[in-house]
Design a protein around this motif. Sequence first.
Motif, PDB file in Angstrom:
ATOM      1  N   LYS A 814      11.490  28.168 -13.591  1.00  0.00           N
ATOM      2  CA  LYS A 814      10.033  28.105 -13.713  1.00  0.00           C
ATOM      3  C   LYS A 814       9.738  27.282 -14.952  1.00  0.00           C
ATOM      4  N   GLU A 815       8.473  27.039 -15.224  1.00  0.00           N
ATOM      5  CA  GLU A 815       8.107  26.387 -16.485  1.00  0.00           C
ATOM      6  C   GLU A 815       8.098  27.457 -17.560  1.00  0.00           C
ATOM      7  N   PHE A 816       8.959  27.287 -18.552  1.00  0.00           N
ATOM      8  CA  PHE A 816       9.040  28.282 -19.616  1.00  0.00           C
ATOM      9  C   PHE A 816       8.731  27.665 -20.974  1.00  0.00           C
ATOM     10  N   MET A 817       8.073  28.471 -21.823  1.00  0.00           N
ATOM     11  CA  MET A 817       7.894  28.079 -23.222  1.00  0.00           C
ATOM     12  C   MET A 817       8.996  28.777 -24.013  1.00  0.00           C
ATOM     13  N   ARG A 818       9.770  27.993 -24.755  1.00  0.00           N
ATOM     14  CA  ARG A 818      10.841  28.591 -25.565  1.00  0.00           C
ATOM     15  C   ARG A 818      10.449  28.576 -27.037  1.00  0.00           C
ATOM     16  N   GLN A 819      10.778  29.604 -27.767  1.00  0.00           N
ATOM     17  CA  GLN A 819      10.438  29.810 -29.180  1.00  0.00           C
ATOM     18  C   GLN A 819       8.922  29.848 -29.334  1.00  0.00           C
ATOM     19  N   VAL A 820       8.394  31.045 -29.221  1.00  0.00           N
ATOM     20  CA  VAL A 820       6.949  31.234 -29.151  1.00  0.00           C
ATOM     21  C   VAL A 820       6.469  32.071 -30.338  1.00  0.00           C
ATOM     22  N   THR A 821       5.307  31.711 -30.871  1.00  0.00           N
ATOM     23  CA  THR A 821       4.701  32.501 -31.950  1.00  0.00           C
ATOM     24  C   THR A 821       3.214  32.651 -31.679  1.00  0.00           C
ATOM     25  N   GLN A 822       2.703  33.842 -32.038  1.00  0.00           N
ATOM     26  CA  GLN A 822       1.285  34.107 -31.830  1.00  0.00           C
ATOM     27  C   GLN A 822       0.442  33.185 -32.699  1.00  0.00           C
ATOM     28  N   LEU A 823      -0.756  32.906 -32.204  1.00  0.00           N
ATOM     29  CA  LEU A 823      -1.619  31.916 -32.856  1.00  0.00           C
ATOM     30  C   LEU A 823      -3.036  32.472 -32.861  1.00  0.00           C
ATOM     31  N   LYS A 824      -3.776  32.203 -33.927  1.00  0.00           N
ATOM     32  CA  LYS A 824      -5.215  32.530 -33.890  1.00  0.00           C
ATOM     33  C   LYS A 824      -5.948  31.239 -33.548  1.00  0.00           C
ATOM     34  N   PRO A 825      -6.808  31.266 -32.543  1.00  0.00           N
ATOM     35  CA  PRO A 825      -7.414  30.005 -32.076  1.00  0.00           C
ATOM     36  C   PRO A 825      -8.157  29.262 -33.176  1.00  0.00           C
ATOM     37  N   GLU A 826      -8.722  30.008 -34.128  1.00  0.00           N
ATOM     38  CA  GLU A 826      -9.464  29.302 -35.186  1.00  0.00           C
ATOM     39  C   GLU A 826      -8.541  28.434 -36.047  1.00  0.00           C
ATOM     40  N   TRP A 827      -7.225  28.759 -36.052  1.00  0.00           N
ATOM     41  CA  TRP A 827      -6.287  27.912 -36.802  1.00  0.00           C
ATOM     42  C   TRP A 827      -6.254  26.502 -36.230  1.00  0.00           C
ATOM     43  N   LEU A 828      -6.400  26.424 -34.905  1.00  0.00           N
ATOM     44  CA  LEU A 828      -6.335  25.106 -34.270  1.00  0.00           C
ATOM     45  C   LEU A 828      -7.428  24.200 -34.828  1.00  0.00           C
ATOM     46  N   LEU A 829      -8.614  24.791 -35.001  1.00  0.00           N
ATOM     47  CA  LEU A 829      -9.705  23.981 -35.549  1.00  0.00           C
ATOM     48  C   LEU A 829      -9.474  23.687 -37.018  1.00  0.00           C
ATOM     49  N   GLU A 830      -8.789  24.603 -37.680  1.00  0.00           N
ATOM     50  CA  GLU A 830      -8.534  24.406 -39.113  1.00  0.00           C
ATOM     51  C   GLU A 830      -7.515  23.286 -39.339  1.00  0.00           C
ATOM     52  N   VAL A 831      -6.402  23.307 -38.548  1.00  0.00           N
ATOM     53  CA  VAL A 831      -5.343  22.321 -38.818  1.00  0.00           C
ATOM     54  C   VAL A 831      -5.520  21.031 -38.032  1.00  0.00           C
ATOM     55  N   ALA A 832      -6.272  21.058 -36.933  1.00  0.00           N
ATOM     56  CA  ALA A 832      -6.412  19.847 -36.120  1.00  0.00           C
ATOM     57  C   ALA A 832      -7.826  19.706 -35.572  1.00  0.00           C
ATOM     58  N   PRO A 833      -8.795  19.588 -36.463  1.00  0.00           N
ATOM     59  CA  PRO A 833     -10.184  19.480 -35.988  1.00  0.00           C
ATOM     60  C   PRO A 833     -10.407  18.207 -35.168  1.00  0.00           C
ATOM     61  N   HIS A 834      -9.567  17.191 -35.393  1.00  0.00           N
ATOM     62  CA  HIS A 834      -9.698  15.934 -34.657  1.00  0.00           C
ATOM     63  C   HIS A 834      -9.136  16.046 -33.249  1.00  0.00           C
ATOM     64  N   TYR A 835      -8.374  17.109 -32.994  1.00  0.00           N
ATOM     65  CA  TYR A 835      -7.628  17.212 -31.734  1.00  0.00           C
ATOM     66  C   TYR A 835      -8.293  18.196 -30.775  1.00  0.00           C
ATOM     67  N   TYR A 836      -8.870  19.258 -31.332  1.00  0.00           N
ATOM     68  CA  TYR A 836      -9.455  20.289 -30.473  1.00  0.00           C
ATOM     69  C   TYR A 836     -10.963  20.347 -30.646  1.00  0.00           C
ATOM     70  N   LYS A 837     -11.638  20.580 -29.533  1.00  0.00           N
ATOM     71  CA  LYS A 837     -13.091  20.816 -29.596  1.00  0.00           C
ATOM     72  C   LYS A 837     -13.301  22.321 -29.613  1.00  0.00           C
ATOM     73  N   VAL A 838     -14.453  22.704 -30.162  1.00  0.00           N
ATOM     74  CA  VAL A 838     -14.750  24.133 -30.277  1.00  0.00           C
ATOM     75  C   VAL A 838     -14.679  24.823 -28.908  1.00  0.00           C
ATOM     76  N   GLU A 839     -15.178  24.146 -27.854  1.00  0.00           N
ATOM     77  CA  GLU A 839     -15.182  24.769 -26.526  1.00  0.00           C
ATOM     78  C   GLU A 839     -13.766  25.077 -26.053  1.00  0.00           C
ATOM     79  N   GLU A 840     -12.847  24.146 -26.377  1.00  0.00           N
ATOM     80  CA  GLU A 840     -11.474  24.302 -25.882  1.00  0.00           C
ATOM     81  C   GLU A 840     -10.799  25.558 -26.406  1.00  0.00           C
ATOM     82  N   VAL A 841     -11.110  25.901 -27.658  1.00  0.00           N
ATOM     83  CA  VAL A 841     -10.439  27.054 -28.234  1.00  0.00           C
ATOM     84  C   VAL A 841     -11.263  28.327 -28.059  1.00  0.00           C
ATOM     85  N   GLY A 842     -12.379  28.201 -27.359  1.00  0.00           N
ATOM     86  CA  GLY A 842     -13.122  29.378 -26.912  1.00  0.00           C
ATOM     87  C   GLY A 842     -13.751  30.190 -28.021  1.00  0.00           C
ATOM     88  N   ILE A 843     -14.183  29.521 -29.090  1.00  0.00           N
ATOM     89  CA  ILE A 843     -14.873  30.289 -30.138  1.00  0.00           C
ATOM     90  C   ILE A 843     -16.389  30.082 -30.012  1.00  0.00           C
TER      91      ILE A 843
END
Length: 843
Positions: A814-843
Motif C-alpha cells: 500500500k502507500e505507506f508513510m515511513r518515520q512519522v511525527t505528529q504536527l500542529k497545523p499552525e506550524w505549517l503556516l509558521e515555517v512555510a507561509p509561502h507554501y500553505y494557505k490558511v484554508e489548506e491547513v484548516g484553521i
Amino acid sequence: MLEGRRISYEDDGAPTDCPPKAGETRTRRRTLMMGIRETHSKSEQQTQPDEKSPEKQQIDVETLRKRSRQEYLMMREKKKLEQLINDVEDQEYLFQGVDLTSEQRLKRQICDLVGKKIDCSKEYRIPESYDGNRRKGFDAALQRYTDPDPDPAWEEHQFGKAIMKHQKKNCDYEFVFEHQIDSVKTELIDSGDRIEEESPLPELENEKKNLPIYAYKEQLMKAVDDHQVLVIVGETGSGKTIQIPQFLDEAGYTRRGMIGCTQPRRVAAMSVAARVAREKGVKLGNEVGYSIRFEDRTSQKTVLKYMTDGRLLHEFRQQLRKEPILASYSVIMVDEAHERTVNTDILFSLLKDVTRARPDFKLIISSATLDAIKFSDYFDSAPIFTIPGRKFPVEILYTRAPEPDYLAAAVATALQIHATEEAGDGDILVFLTGQEEIEAAEVIVSEKIRKVGTKMAELIICPIYANLPSEVQARVFDPTPKGARKLVLATNIAETSLTIDGIKYVVDCGFAKMKSYSPRVGMESLVVEPITRASANQRAGRSGRTGPGKCFRLYTAYTFANELDENIVPEIQRTNLGNVVLTLKSLGVDDLLHFDFMDPPPAEALVKALELLYALGALNKRGELTRVGEVMSEFPLDPMLSKMIVASEKYGCCDEIISISCMLSVGNSIFCRPKGKEILADNARRSFHMGDVGDHIALLNVYNFWKDNNFSSQWCYENYVQGRSMRRARDIRDQLERLVARAGIPLLSNVNDLDAIKKAIASGFFPHSARLQKHGDGYVTVKHKQNACIHPSSGLAEVCPRWVMYHELVLTTKEFMRQVTQLKPEWLLEVAPHYYKVEEVGI
DNA sequence: GAGCACTGC
C-alpha cells in the motif's frame, strides 16, 4: 519479458520452445510431472481408520487404492495427450510447410483421432516487468510467492531426477515421467573479473607482464598522447584499473599533476589503491593514496589518487572559484563508467567542460561494456580503445523453455549441479532478488538436503545480502571444507560489490530489484525487473574467476538475445533529483533543462526538484542559489534534511537535529527483527517511543541511549538494534558536527523542548504533511492529495494523530508513510507561509 | 499489522 511464450515438456526431457502465435492467450500450459510414489502416499493418507472393523478397513484401503490408481491413470492419459498435442502444435508451428517426419505424422493422426484439445490452465508466475503501472508492477512482484496451486511433487521430482542421474544403482525413487531443468549449451563466452587481484607480492612483477593490457602499453600511451579524451573498453580482468594509472605515471604525466581514478564504490577505491601501492612498493597514503568519505589517505606526495566518484564531485565544488579547474590533476580516469551512477553522469558533463578549458588535461573513460560508442559520441567522437580481458572461459547454458517459477528452478538447478558435478571442484553462486526469496530458497534446499541424508556430499548454504549482520555475511568467505560444497544464495551484492572465491557455477534467475521513483507524488518503490544483458554477463563472469566456469541462465537464449535490455537505465532517470539539482546549482549550473546530460532525466522530475528547492528557500524566484541554499549544499544529505539542520539554529536544537538527520540518512536498517523473536524486537522498538513522541524523536532516543551506553555493541544486541547501522550513523554525525561548525551554526541542545525540535523538523519536512481523513480511514497528503497510511512499524501506527509529517512515502503493498511525527497545523503556516494557505491547513 | 536490490557525499 518472457511473456507471450509457450512451453511444453516432454517425458524424454526434451521440451520444445517456440515463439507465441498471434492471438494466443496468456494462458500457458505446464504439465506437472507426478511420481507414482507420490500418488500412492497421497491415496494412503485418505484412508482414515474410523470406527470400522479391520476387515472393512482393509477392503476400503484396497478399493481406494484401486480408485486412486484409476484416477492416476486417467490423469496420466490426459497429460500424455496434452503433451502430444503441444508437441505436434509446436512442431507444426516451427516447421510450417516442411514435410513432417513419419513420427510426427503419427502423432498428428493420434491427435486427430482424439479430436479434442485439452484445456490446461496452468499460468506462468513470472513477475511482469515494470511497465509504468506501478501498482501492477508491484502486485506482480508480490504474486511470486502466492502459488495458486502449490505442487511440492514437481520440485520433489526435480531433485529426485538429479539424484537418480548420479546414483542410478541404489535409487529408491520411482518416477514415471522424467523432467529436469533442461539447459541448452549455446555459447562459450569470455568473461571474468580481476583475476590478478589477490596474488602474492613476489610474483607481482611477472604477473603484471602477463596481463593482456601489458602488450598494449605502447599503443595505449600513444593514444592517450594523441587524443584528449579516450574511451577504453576493457573487460574486468584486463587490469586496466590498476595498470593504466601506473603507465601514465611512467610516461611522465605525474610531472604535470596528479592522476585521479574514480570508482563507484568505496571498497573498490581502497582495495585498488592498496594493490597499486604494493605493486609499486610504496606505503599506501604516500605516492599512492585514496580518498573516500570519512577517510582521506592522501598526502602532499600523492601522485596516483583513487577515489569515489562522489568524492571527485565534492572536489569540483571546493575548487569552483579556482582557475583553472582541477588544476592539480593532469589526468582523470572515470572507471566503471557503464554503471552510470548519478555521480558519474554529472562528472561526465563537468569533465567535458574541463577538457574544453584545459587543452593539457587528459580524460579517460573506462567501461566494461559495449556502450562505448555512446560515450564516444558524447565526448565529441573520442576514439575507442579495446583491451581484451584475461580470464577463463565460461560455458553459458540456457533453459530450453522459459521457467515458470524461477525460485523453484533456481533451487532445482543448484541441487542438480550438486548431485551431478563432483563436490570439491567448485562452489555454486545463485543470484536471487531479495532477502525474502533467499530465505525461502534456504528453507527449501535444507529440507531437500535433510531428506537425502548422507547420500550426497555436504552442502553448506550461505545466504548473503546487504542487510545481513556482518558476522553472518563473513561466513560466505570461509574456505569450503574438503569434500563439501558451498551454495551461496546472493542478491546483486555479489554482482559487483563483493567477490567470492572458488565459485565455479553460477545460477542466474534473470531478475533483480530496481528502485523506481514517481516524481509526481514523490513516492519510491522497489520492483522486480528483468536484468540487462550487461548485468547477465557480469553475473556469468563471476564463475570464471579461478578456472573455467559454467553459468546456468534460467531463461532462454531467445529471451537473452531479444527481450533483455542491453544496458541499465541510468540512475539519474529514476531517482529523486533534489540533491542532484542542489549540487548542480552549487556548481554554478543555471540552466538545468539544457544541461549537457548524457541521458537527460525526465523534465518533470527536474521541475519538481526545482519547485521543492524553491519551497525550501534554497533557490530564489529566478532559480538562483540563495544563502540558505549554499549552506544546505554543504551537507551530504537530502535537501529536506539539510534544511532541517539550517532551521535548527532558530530553535536552538542543532544537537538533536543532527542526531535525527544521521539516523534518518542511514535508512531503515536501524532495527532488526530476528526470526522467532519478532515480539521481543517489536517491544524493544516500542520502548524508544514512550509517550507517543513520534518516530523522529524515537530515533533520537535510540542514538542517545546508545551513546549513554558508550556506543556498546552489547547494548545494540540487547535492544534489537543493528550495530553496523549505528556506527555508520555515528560517522555521519561526526561529519555533520564538523560541517555545522563550519557553517557557523552553534551546536545547541534543547532536548526538553520537543515542540522546538518538531518545529525544526517541520521547517524541512513541511512539504511532507498529511492529515487524517474525515472518516478516520487513513491519511491524505496535504499538497498532492495522495492517500497513504502510517507504516505499521511506526510508533504512531495506532495513535493516528490528526496531522502528521513523514520522512518518506513508499509504495509496497500500500502507500505507506515511513518515520512519522505528529504536527500542529499552525506550524505549517509558521515555517512555510509561502507554501500553505490558511484554508489548506484548516484553521 | 508490514517487509527494505545496491551505492555515495
